[in-house]
Design a protein around this motif. Structure first.
Motif, PDB file in Angstrom:
ATOM      1  N   LEU A   1       1.191  -5.935   8.974  1.00 49.48           N
ATOM      2  CA  LEU A   1       1.837  -5.231   7.871  1.00 49.48           C
ATOM      3  C   LEU A   1       2.576  -6.185   6.941  1.00 49.48           C
ATOM      4  O   LEU A   1       2.634  -5.970   5.720  1.00 49.48           O
ATOM      5  CB  LEU A   1       2.814  -4.188   8.431  1.00 49.48           C
ATOM      6  N   LYS A   2       3.161  -7.245   7.488  1.00 48.93           N
ATOM      7  CA  LYS A   2       3.904  -8.189   6.657  1.00 48.93           C
ATOM      8  C   LYS A   2       2.983  -8.888   5.660  1.00 48.93           C
ATOM      9  O   LYS A   2       3.375  -9.127   4.513  1.00 48.93           O
ATOM     10  CB  LYS A   2       4.608  -9.217   7.544  1.00 48.93           C
ATOM     11  N   MET A   3       1.751  -9.219   6.083  1.00 44.15           N
ATOM     12  CA  MET A   3       0.802  -9.861   5.172  1.00 44.15           C
ATOM     13  C   MET A   3       0.427  -8.904   4.036  1.00 44.15           C
ATOM     14  O   MET A   3       0.343  -9.314   2.870  1.00 44.15           O
ATOM     15  CB  MET A   3      -0.434 -10.307   5.927  1.00 44.15           C
ATOM     16  N   ASP A   4       0.224  -7.634   4.346  1.00 44.62           N
ATOM     17  CA  ASP A   4      -0.063  -6.656   3.293  1.00 44.62           C
ATOM     18  C   ASP A   4       1.114  -6.518   2.339  1.00 44.62           C
ATOM     19  O   ASP A   4       0.939  -6.413   1.115  1.00 44.62           O
ATOM     20  CB  ASP A   4      -0.388  -5.294   3.922  1.00 44.62           C
ATOM     21  N   GLU A   5       2.332  -6.523   2.886  1.00 41.83           N
ATOM     22  CA  GLU A   5       3.523  -6.409   2.042  1.00 41.83           C
ATOM     23  C   GLU A   5       3.635  -7.592   1.087  1.00 41.83           C
ATOM     24  O   GLU A   5       3.899  -7.427  -0.119  1.00 41.83           O
ATOM     25  CB  GLU A   5       4.762  -6.325   2.929  1.00 41.83           C
ATOM     26  N   LEU A   6       3.413  -8.816   1.597  1.00 40.36           N
ATOM     27  CA  LEU A   6       3.487  -9.993   0.732  1.00 40.36           C
ATOM     28  C   LEU A   6       2.350 -10.010  -0.288  1.00 40.36           C
ATOM     29  O   LEU A   6       2.536 -10.462  -1.424  1.00 40.36           O
ATOM     30  CB  LEU A   6       3.446 -11.262   1.591  1.00 40.36           C
ATOM     31  N   SER A   7       1.181  -9.533   0.115  1.00 43.00           N
ATOM     32  CA  SER A   7       0.064  -9.466  -0.827  1.00 43.00           C
ATOM     33  C   SER A   7       0.390  -8.518  -1.981  1.00 43.00           C
ATOM     34  O   SER A   7       0.066  -8.802  -3.140  1.00 43.00           O
ATOM     35  CB  SER A   7      -1.204  -9.007  -0.107  1.00 43.00           C
ATOM     36  N   HIS A   8       1.049  -7.390  -1.678  1.00 39.32           N
ATOM     37  CA  HIS A   8       1.473  -6.479  -2.739  1.00 39.32           C
ATOM     38  C   HIS A   8       2.444  -7.175  -3.690  1.00 39.32           C
ATOM     39  O   HIS A   8       2.350  -7.010  -4.925  1.00 39.32           O
ATOM     40  CB  HIS A   8       2.136  -5.246  -2.120  1.00 39.32           C
ATOM     41  N   LEU A   9       3.385  -7.964  -3.151  1.00 39.73           N
ATOM     42  CA  LEU A   9       4.380  -8.619  -3.988  1.00 39.73           C
ATOM     43  C   LEU A   9       3.772  -9.735  -4.832  1.00 39.73           C
ATOM     44  O   LEU A   9       4.228  -9.990  -5.955  1.00 39.73           O
ATOM     45  CB  LEU A   9       5.501  -9.187  -3.118  1.00 39.73           C
ATOM     46  N   LEU A  10       2.745 -10.416  -4.297  1.00 41.70           N
ATOM     47  CA  LEU A  10       2.184 -11.580  -4.987  1.00 41.70           C
ATOM     48  C   LEU A  10       1.007 -11.231  -5.892  1.00 41.70           C
ATOM     49  O   LEU A  10       0.818 -11.859  -6.942  1.00 41.70           O
ATOM     50  CB  LEU A  10       1.749 -12.635  -3.965  1.00 41.70           C
ATOM     51  N   THR A  11       0.170 -10.287  -5.463  1.00 38.58           N
ATOM     52  CA  THR A  11      -1.043  -9.953  -6.223  1.00 38.58           C
ATOM     53  C   THR A  11      -1.043  -8.538  -6.764  1.00 38.58           C
ATOM     54  O   THR A  11      -1.922  -8.183  -7.554  1.00 38.58           O
ATOM     55  CB  THR A  11      -2.289 -10.166  -5.358  1.00 38.58           C
ATOM     56  N   GLY A  12      -0.117  -7.702  -6.308  1.00 34.21           N
ATOM     57  CA  GLY A  12      -0.071  -6.331  -6.785  1.00 34.21           C
ATOM     58  C   GLY A  12      -0.918  -5.365  -5.989  1.00 34.21           C
ATOM     59  O   GLY A  12      -0.991  -4.178  -6.329  1.00 34.21           O
ATOM     60  N   GLU A  13      -1.589  -5.814  -4.928  1.00 34.00           N
ATOM     61  CA  GLU A  13      -2.422  -4.927  -4.118  1.00 34.00           C
ATOM     62  C   GLU A  13      -2.458  -5.439  -2.684  1.00 34.00           C
ATOM     63  O   GLU A  13      -2.041  -6.561  -2.399  1.00 34.00           O
ATOM     64  CB  GLU A  13      -3.840  -4.858  -4.677  1.00 34.00           C
TER      65      GLU A  13
END
Length: 392
Positions: free
Chosen positions: A124-136
């Motif tokens: 889940l943390k990787m998905d959260e950071l991906s949202h913050l960095l790439t928007g998805e």
């Protein structure tokens, strides 16, 4: 068989059926095909017996209770045993779901992906950071890595700093890439503080170097002042016909010329007081010293010598004396050195010239103090700190 007896058996068979179905679910989670088939067969038998019993309830008086009761209890016990066995094993062994749940609880970001970028495991943390960095969410690991590859250390808007790394590995004959993200917020803060401290240290070093350079310049000026002063005194004594000879006067000026040309040999100054005593003797002055003095080569020793040069020059030039007495004593915090002479008593307070002013500056810069009194007789006192090696 009465109706109550039949109802109890139906309840027992229904419990066994439900237990067998839970066993099937556990077997599916564990990817146990044989266990799944066994639990499904037991559930089917339970359900079949239950169906037959329910269909014949209207004529339950004609049913033999013993066989039906034995069958119901046996099937139910078997179902419960199979379900409990699978549940117990699932608690002691890892499953894909347990691995996924453990990854989701990690404080770090983690993703495993195939060569085409398809993730096979991510938390889940990787998905959260991906949202913050790439928007998805992280749908393609290759696209995500291309986004952060040029700057793998990223500071987010919330102030957190994350460091990402990708490693290639082999798993079951396939190439898999592992992308990890580590929270280095505290390390980044310490690094910024270290950089600030380094800048402050660099600034302090620059000030120390400037102070050292000024100190060396002052020391050189004082040395030139003393040496030329001695040469002038020797020349005046020679011209007046009272002391000295032409050879000594020429040697003194030759030595000063070499000093001004920066060719003065420091090895000639192995014993500072001996050199000073010879120079004083050449102009008719006796230097007497007593007590304990700082160790040769220390900053305090150099200050004692510089003060002796200045007192000798002023004795001959202004007081007309022939004896300079130097008394030194060791104190709890350093040294106390007194300079007295037999020259004329000053008529008023001493006005410090360039030589005494430079001596006071050097003494105070070294952490000491200088005091001059004129009555009842001239006395110069140096209070010096503990010995420390002179900066080269």
């Amino acid at each position: 068989m009465n109706t109550l007896h039949a109802g109890l058996m139906c309840t027992v068979l229904l419990t066994g059926t439900i237990a067998s179905l839970f066993g099937c679910m556990s077997a599916v989670r564990r990817h146990r095909r044989f266990a799944f088939a066994a639990c499904l067969a037991i559930a089917s038998l339970d359900f079949a017996v239950l169906a037959v019993l329910l269909s014949r309830l209207p004529g339950s008086e004609t049913l033999a209770p013993v066989p039906w009761t034995a069958a119901a209890l046996s099937l139910t016990a078997l179902s419960l045993f199979a379900s409990f066995t699978l549940w117990h094993k699932s608690r002691r062994q890892l499953s894909p779901i347990s691995v996924k749940e453990s990854c989701d609880h990690l404080p770090s970001a983690l993703c495993f992906a195939y060569e085409n970028g398809q993730p096979c495991l991510k938390n889940l943390k990787m998905d959260e950071l991906s949202h913050l960095l790439t928007g998805e969410a992280l749908l393609n690991a290759n696209v995500f890595w291309e986004t952060i590859e040029s700057q793998p250390i990223v500071t987010l808007e919330n102030g957190q700093t994350w460091s990402f790394e990708r490693v290639q590995m082999e798993m079951s004959g396939r190439t898999v890439y592992q992308i990890t993200g580590t929270n280095i917020t505290e390390e980044a803060r310490l690094q910024r503080e270290l950089e600030k401290d380094n800048l402050r240290l660099k600034d302090m070093n620059r000030h120390v170097q400037e102070a050292t350079r000024e100190k060396e310049i002052l020391h050189a000026k004082t040395r030139v002042h003393d040496e030329i002063g001695h040469a002038l005194l020797q020349t005046r004594q020679f011209l007046a016909g009272t002391q000295g000879d032409a050879a000594r006067v020429c040697a003194a000026w030759r030595q000063n010329t070499q000093l001004l040309l920066a060719k003065y040999a420091d090895e000639q100054r192995t014993d500072a007081f001996e050199q000073l005593a010879r120079a004083a003797q050449a102009i008719g002055v006796t230097i007497a010293r007593s007590g304990a003095f700082p160790q040769e080569g220390t900053e305090s020793a150099q200050l004692v010598e510089a003060a002796a040069h200045e007192c000798l020059t002023n004795l001959v030039r202004h007081a007309g004396g022939t004896r300079l007495e130097i008394i030194s004593e060791k104190t709890a915090s350093g040294w106390r050195v007194r300079y007295l002479n037999d020259g004329a008593v000053p008529s008023g307070p001493i006005v410090e010239g360039s030589g005494l002013t430079a001596l006071r500056a050097r003494t105070e810069a070294a952490g000491g103090a200088m005091e001059i009194i004129h009555a009842p007789r001239f006395e110069l006192t140096l209070t010096l700190p503990e010995e420390r090696q002179e900066i080269p």
